[in-house]
Design an enzyme around this catalytic site. Structure first.
Site, PDB file in Angstrom:
ATOM      1  CG  HIS A 133      15.601  15.817  75.358  1.00 31.04           C
ATOM      2  ND1 HIS A 133      15.620  16.907  74.517  1.00 31.04           N
ATOM      3  CD2 HIS A 133      15.959  14.773  74.591  1.00 31.04           C
ATOM      4  CE1 HIS A 133      16.001  16.541  73.321  1.00 31.04           C
ATOM      5  NE2 HIS A 133      16.216  15.245  73.334  1.00 31.04           N
ATOM      6  CE1 TYR A 192      14.942  12.598  69.232  1.00 34.25           C
ATOM      7  CE2 TYR A 192      15.318  13.349  71.475  1.00 34.25           C
ATOM      8  CZ  TYR A 192      15.636  13.383  70.131  1.00 34.25           C
ATOM      9  OH  TYR A 192      16.622  14.202  69.685  1.00 34.25           O
ATOM     10  CG  HIS A 211      13.961  24.301  68.532  1.00 32.15           C
ATOM     11  ND1 HIS A 211      14.644  23.555  67.601  1.00 32.15           N
ATOM     12  CD2 HIS A 211      13.670  23.462  69.551  1.00 32.15           C
ATOM     13  CE1 HIS A 211      14.773  22.325  68.049  1.00 32.15           C
ATOM     14  NE2 HIS A 211      14.179  22.231  69.228  1.00 32.15           N
ATOM     15  CG  PHE A 212       8.945  24.320  71.030  1.00 27.49           C
ATOM     16  CD1 PHE A 212       7.638  24.677  70.794  1.00 27.49           C
ATOM     17  CD2 PHE A 212       9.587  24.856  72.137  1.00 27.49           C
ATOM     18  CE1 PHE A 212       6.986  25.567  71.602  1.00 27.49           C
ATOM     19  CE2 PHE A 212       8.930  25.759  72.963  1.00 27.49           C
ATOM     20  CZ  PHE A 212       7.626  26.112  72.691  1.00 27.49           C
ATOM     21  CG  HIS A 213       5.607  26.654  67.128  1.00 26.75           C
ATOM     22  ND1 HIS A 213       6.038  27.296  68.247  1.00 26.75           N
ATOM     23  CD2 HIS A 213       4.265  26.494  67.284  1.00 26.75           C
ATOM     24  CE1 HIS A 213       5.007  27.531  69.056  1.00 26.75           C
ATOM     25  NE2 HIS A 213       3.916  27.050  68.490  1.00 26.75           N
ATOM     26  NE  ARG A 229       9.227  29.635  76.061  1.00 24.36           N
ATOM     27  CZ  ARG A 229       9.328  28.325  76.297  1.00 24.36           C
ATOM     28  NH1 ARG A 229      10.505  27.806  76.634  1.00 24.36           N
ATOM     29  NH2 ARG A 229       8.285  27.544  76.235  1.00 24.36           N
ATOM     30  NE  ARG A 230       6.534  29.031  79.068  1.00 18.57           N
ATOM     31  CZ  ARG A 230       6.905  28.008  79.817  1.00 18.57           C
ATOM     32  NH1 ARG A 230       7.696  28.197  80.837  1.00 18.57           N
ATOM     33  NH2 ARG A 230       6.466  26.799  79.570  1.00 18.57           N
TER      34      ARG A 230
END
Ligand code: HEM
Ligand SMILES: [Cu+2]
Length: 580
Positions: free
Chosen positions: A248, A252, A399-401, A462-463
């Site tokens: 996580h 950041y 989300h993370f794209h 995913r994957r």
């Protein structure tokens, strides 16, 4: 240097050397060279990783299948490692080198230590990449199809793990390089506030030191010896937990450099000044405190961790939204200030007065906009109950794209348009391409990410290489028609995004290979904040105090569950290895 006087007057600039009319590369030749070398590796990784991304998007949607399905996982590993780990780390190392030297008005030492970290990181990257490519190329007797999370019992060749460790250790030494540059500055500037960019670098690195302990222990004590055959069995729960201890906060580590750009450069690009220096410092301190004790929110589904600890992680995660909201407020306020300086007015019509034809500005502003959308889907991921709906579906890459793939990546690309001329003394070439590129990325990502979110809600995993998921009706797909439309959008989005990567790299290449110009026409001074550091308490700069509190919070969040796992692991040594 003008700092000594200017701190006494209202709103000192975040630059020790505001008066300089030299370009950055002339004033700091050693640091500029380091930044260029880091950017070079970052851009190569972006090119290869971006190509893999497009091929994946085409393969898994059955649009174009030039790979075998096992090769899909090799590419996916390469994509995740080269983009999320390599591109980001190298770009950040370059950006931080620039930020520290420029804001302190001081060269990095440039001795063997300064070159050793870049060398270590690069050698590590080459090792990991070769091990991964072994999955595609028969002549390379290795494989590392373990994806960028390298969960055990998936096992890679030891060269892969050694490469990852070198990348990590190199980043630690880089942090030491920035700290010692700061300490040298401190000796000559006792009692002064830390310039904002350097403050942000130091706080980010403290967070990085704390959080990378998890992955360092995971790889050095467990995974690497296991892949070398020193012991046979390994505990998946413990190693996953150590991974997410790091996993996580690493987000950041990607975002805080983007925030550095949004807080210190974007206001200037907008034509104005940062709204509040103090607020920016508070945000970074909050990230240092809250980023690490939340890793269990990636393990809601994992057995073996008591619900109570997951609940604590969820609560902390929701608190972590606070610094992001503070950022949204401060950055938008600064942009509005800039727009009004440029003659903008009205409640919202000031938006039209922003420099939408400046690629660096546009990229940062659009990155921030998509980041807001990513924040909302992140809240869904973070909820213990809602997470069950989206876990391991395409929603998650959706989300993370938006976050690392846009908030960080598009900001990094955008600010390169502003930085590269300063680093090389060459004028930006291919400006027309640079102007379109952020819009193209924005469009491609809106299409790709929206489709991934929707596909995830329909149950697309995913994957997964197999497009046959596309054809199954009923169980997990709400309807073939909607699903094939989603798949088409993923393919189209992927092609648009890769085109965006190509345009960006073309502009970099044209600029870098251009001729040295007598004047590059970039003003590098960073104007002082509207409310400067003199309006915020000095305790904010006491990074030792904040680091101490961060350690205590981590011990509270992780002490008992990790202790339990270690104790349990001694009784049940865990899983034998699996080869994909
Ligand atoms: C050309 C632009 C890009 C395209 C077309 C693209 C496409 C994709 C696709 C289709 C997947 C999902 C594969 C699956 O789950 O089966 C994926 C996964 C991923 N992407 Fe991207 N992506 C792009 C850019 C980026 C960037 C800039 C980053 C980060 C800086 C990134 C980070 C990742 C990560 C970490 C994964 C997950 C890998 C895994 O599950 O192990 N991507 N990408
Ligand atoms: Cu997380």
């Amino acid at each position: 240097m003008a700092t000594a006087e200017s701190t006494e007057t209202a709103g000192p600039a975040d630059t020790a050397d505001t008066g300089s009319d030299q370009d950055y590369f002339e004033e700091f030749p050693v640091s500029a060279r380091l930044v260029r070398l880091n950017f070079l590796v970052a851009f190569v990784a972006l090119g290869i990783g971006g190509l893999f991304g497009m091929l994946q998007a085409l393969h898994r949607t059955d649009t174009l299948r030039i790979l075998s399905s096992p090769d899909y996982y090799t590419l996916l590993t390469g994509h995740g490692v080269l983009l999320a780990l390599v591109f980001t780390t190298f770009f950040i190392a370059g950006l931080f080198t620039w930020g520290v030297s420029d804001s302190l008005g001081r060269e990095l030492p440039g001795d063997w230590i300064s070159w050793s970290w870049w060398t270590m990181m690069t050698v590590g990257t080459v090792m990991a990449t070769v091990a991964i490519l072994g999955g595609l190329i028969d002549q390379i007797p290795m494989q590392a199809d373990v994806l960028f999370t390298f969960y055990v019992p998936l096992k890679a060749h030891p060269v892969f793990y050694v490469g990852v460790v070198l990348l990590l250790v190199g980043s630690w030494v880089a942090g030491f390089d920035w700290f010692r540059t700061f300490w040298a500055w401190r000796k000559d500037n006792r009692g002064e506030r830390i310039p904002l960019r350097t403050f942000m670098v130091l706080i980010t690195m403290l967070m990085w030191y704390l959080s990378t302990m998890g992955v360092a222990v995971e790889v050095l004590i467990f995974v690497l010896p296991w892949s070398l055959g020193i012991f046979e069995q390994i505990d998946p729960l413990l190693t996953r937990s150590l991974f997410w201890f790091f996993g996580h906060p690493v987000v950041y580590f990607w975002l805080m450099p983007a925030y550095l750009v949004w807080y210190t450069i974007l206001p200037k690009l907008s034509g104005g000044r940062l709204f509040s220096d103090g607020l920016a410092r508070i945000v970074f301190v909050l990230f240092l405190l809250l980023s690490t004790p939340v890793g269990f929110h990636h393990q809601y589904i994992d057995p073996g961790i008591a619900e109570g600890f997951k609940f604590v992680a969820m609560t902390n995660t929701m608190f972590l939204l606070l610094p992001s909201f503070l950022t949204a407020f401060t950055v938008v306020a600064s942009m509005e200030h800039g727009a009004r300086q440029r003659g903008g007015s009205g409640y919202l019509s000031w938006l039209r007065s922003l420099p939408w034809d400046r690629p660096a500005f546009t990229a940062c502003a659009l990155a921030g906009l998509l980041f807001a959308a990513g924040g909302f889907s992140g809240m869904v991921n973070a909820g213990m109950n809602l997470n069950y709906v989206v876990h391991n579906t395409l929603w998650v890459p959706g989300h993370f794209h938006l976050t690392v793939g846009t908030a960080a990546a598009l900001t990094f690309m955008g600010i390169s348009y502003w930085l590269l001329p300063q680093l090389t003394g060459k004028k930006l070439r291919g400006r027309a391409l640079a102007i379109i590129q952020p819009y193209l990325w924005f469009l491609g990502m809106t299409v790709l990410s929206n489709a991934m979110h929707r596909g995830g809600l329909m149950g697309l995993p995913r994957r997964t290489a197999e497009p046959e998921w596309n054809l199954v009706e009923g169980d997990f797909a709400s309807g073939v028609g909607a699903l094939s439309e989603v798949q088409l959008q993923i393919a189209v989005g992927g092609v648009l995004l890769f085109t965006g990567v190509v345009l960006f790299l073309l502009v970099m290449l044209l600029t870098w290979t251009g001729r040295q110009a007598p004047s590059i026409g970039v003003d590098r001074t960073i104007p002082p904040a509207l409310s400067g550091p003199e309006n915020s308490p000095r305790i904010l700069d006491n990074y030792r105090l904040w680091f101490g509190i961060a350690v205590v919070l981590v011990v509270i969040a992780y002490g008992i569950p990790l202790g339990d796992m270690v104790a349990d692991g001694l009784l049940n040594p865990g899983s034998p290895p699996i080869s994909p």
